[in-house]
Design a protein around this motif. Structure first.
Motif, mmCIF file in Angstrom:
data_model
loop_
_atom_site.group_PDB
_atom_site.id
_atom_site.type_symbol
_atom_site.label_atom_id
_atom_site.label_comp_id
_atom_site.label_asym_id
_atom_site.label_seq_id
_atom_site.Cartn_x
_atom_site.Cartn_y
_atom_site.Cartn_z
ATOM 1 N N THR A 147 43.651 52.782 38.343
ATOM 2 C CA THR A 147 44.157 51.490 38.799
ATOM 3 C C THR A 147 43.253 50.369 38.322
ATOM 4 O O THR A 147 43.728 49.326 37.858
ATOM 5 C CB THR A 147 44.287 51.475 40.335
ATOM 6 N N GLU A 148 41.955 50.588 38.396
ATOM 7 C CA GLU A 148 41.006 49.570 37.937
ATOM 8 C C GLU A 148 41.144 49.344 36.437
ATOM 9 O O GLU A 148 41.126 48.200 35.973
ATOM 10 C CB GLU A 148 39.573 49.975 38.292
ATOM 11 N N ALA A 149 41.313 50.409 35.660
ATOM 12 C CA ALA A 149 41.485 50.275 34.201
ATOM 13 C C ALA A 149 42.755 49.486 33.878
ATOM 14 O O ALA A 149 42.749 48.617 32.997
ATOM 15 C CB ALA A 149 41.536 51.646 33.543
ATOM 16 N N VAL A 150 43.828 49.771 34.593
ATOM 17 C CA VAL A 150 45.080 49.036 34.384
ATOM 18 C C VAL A 150 44.881 47.573 34.752
ATOM 19 O O VAL A 150 45.250 46.667 33.989
ATOM 20 C CB VAL A 150 46.237 49.663 35.197
ATOM 21 N N LEU A 151 44.281 47.319 35.898
ATOM 22 C CA LEU A 151 44.076 45.950 36.363
ATOM 23 C C LEU A 151 43.221 45.141 35.395
ATOM 24 O O LEU A 151 43.560 44.004 35.055
ATOM 25 C CB LEU A 151 43.446 45.968 37.755
ATOM 26 N N VAL A 152 42.137 45.715 34.925
ATOM 27 C CA VAL A 152 41.253 45.017 33.997
ATOM 28 C C VAL A 152 41.987 44.684 32.694
ATOM 29 O O VAL A 152 41.805 43.615 32.111
ATOM 30 C CB VAL A 152 39.979 45.852 33.725
ATOM 31 N N ALA A 153 42.856 45.584 32.259
ATOM 32 C CA ALA A 153 43.582 45.375 31.003
ATOM 33 C C ALA A 153 44.678 44.316 31.115
ATOM 34 O O ALA A 153 44.989 43.652 30.124
ATOM 35 C CB ALA A 153 44.190 46.700 30.527
ATOM 36 N N VAL A 154 45.264 44.149 32.301
ATOM 37 C CA VAL A 154 46.427 43.258 32.414
ATOM 38 C C VAL A 154 46.154 41.948 33.137
ATOM 39 O O VAL A 154 46.979 41.044 33.113
ATOM 40 C CB VAL A 154 47.623 43.961 33.104
ATOM 41 N N CYS A 155 45.013 41.819 33.779
ATOM 42 C CA CYS A 155 44.727 40.647 34.612
ATOM 43 C C CYS A 155 43.671 39.771 33.960
ATOM 44 O O CYS A 155 42.655 40.281 33.474
ATOM 45 C CB CYS A 155 44.250 41.107 35.992
ATOM 46 N N ASP A 156 43.886 38.474 33.983
ATOM 47 C CA ASP A 156 42.919 37.560 33.398
ATOM 48 C C ASP A 156 41.601 37.530 34.162
ATOM 49 O O ASP A 156 40.543 37.361 33.576
ATOM 50 C CB ASP A 156 43.510 36.149 33.252
ATOM 51 N N ASP A 157 41.645 37.720 35.469
ATOM 52 C CA ASP A 157 40.437 37.698 36.294
ATOM 53 C C ASP A 157 40.685 38.498 37.577
ATOM 54 O O ASP A 157 41.128 37.936 38.593
ATOM 55 C CB ASP A 157 40.059 36.254 36.619
ATOM 56 N N PRO A 158 40.415 39.820 37.553
ATOM 57 C CA PRO A 158 40.688 40.646 38.737
ATOM 58 C C PRO A 158 40.007 40.161 40.015
ATOM 59 O O PRO A 158 40.604 40.221 41.092
ATOM 60 C CB PRO A 158 40.187 42.036 38.328
ATOM 61 N N ALA A 159 38.789 39.659 39.912
ATOM 62 C CA ALA A 159 38.091 39.176 41.111
ATOM 63 C C ALA A 159 38.810 37.976 41.714
ATOM 64 O O ALA A 159 38.957 37.881 42.937
ATOM 65 C CB ALA A 159 36.644 38.824 40.778
#
Length: 176
Positions: free
Chosen positions: A149-161
């Protein structure tokens, strides 16, 4: 607990199984819940404001895989998984390796996915809510410790935090 879910939250849980099945995964993971939520447009545009589209999430879920084809393990044997995937897709079409692993029947939730659903209840109760909505499920997906989930989020989101902070504010009832 499921009776406390709103229609959109229930739909996300049901759609997560379809997400998993469509990419050939054997279990429902938090990444599939993220995909289902992105398909719904959950969070009143929060995902879109952070550059997250359903298509991008879906592509990354398929690309990252569920570990059934372990790229590092195959590389130790001299097999380049990306090259195999590219050749299989050139011959048999997009997603050929993922389609090969598809099965019918009920898919089980991983421990991390179960934790997401349990945490959604905690998020709701902490906010003094009575129903678990898609936003609470999204907040829980973003809190879970799950490498895929973290790998997907990092790849698709401009700023996960920043996304996490915006979702937490929205759950708390403050403008995101």
């Amino acid at each position: 607990m499921f009776e406390r879910f709103t229609a959109s939250a229930r739909s996300a849980v049901v759609d997560a199984q379809a997400e998993a099945r469509e990419v050939g995964d054997r279990r429902i993971e938090p990444a599939h819940l993220l995909g289902a939520l992105a398909r719904q447009g959950a969070g009143d545009g929060l995902l879109a404001r952070h550059g997250i589209t359903y298509e991008a999430v879906r592509r990354e879920i398929a690309r990252v895989g569920d570990g059934a084809l372990d790229a590092e393990a195959l590389a130790s044997l001299g097999v380049d998984l990306d090259a195999v995937r590219a050749r299989a897709e050139a011959t048999f079409g997009d997603g050929a390796l993922e389609r090969a692993g598809r099965r019918g029947g009920h898919l089980r939730f991983t421990r991390a996915s179960k934790a997401v659903l349990e945490n959604a209840l905690r998020v709701t109760v902490a906010g003094r809510g009575r129903e678990i909505g898609a936003l609470q499920v999204l907040a829980s997906v973003l809190r879970v410790d799950d490498p895929r989930t973290e790998a997907v989020l990092v790849a698709v989101c401009d700023d996960p935090a920043a996304l996490r902070a915006d979702v937490e504010r929205a759950v708390a009832g403050r403008a995101a």
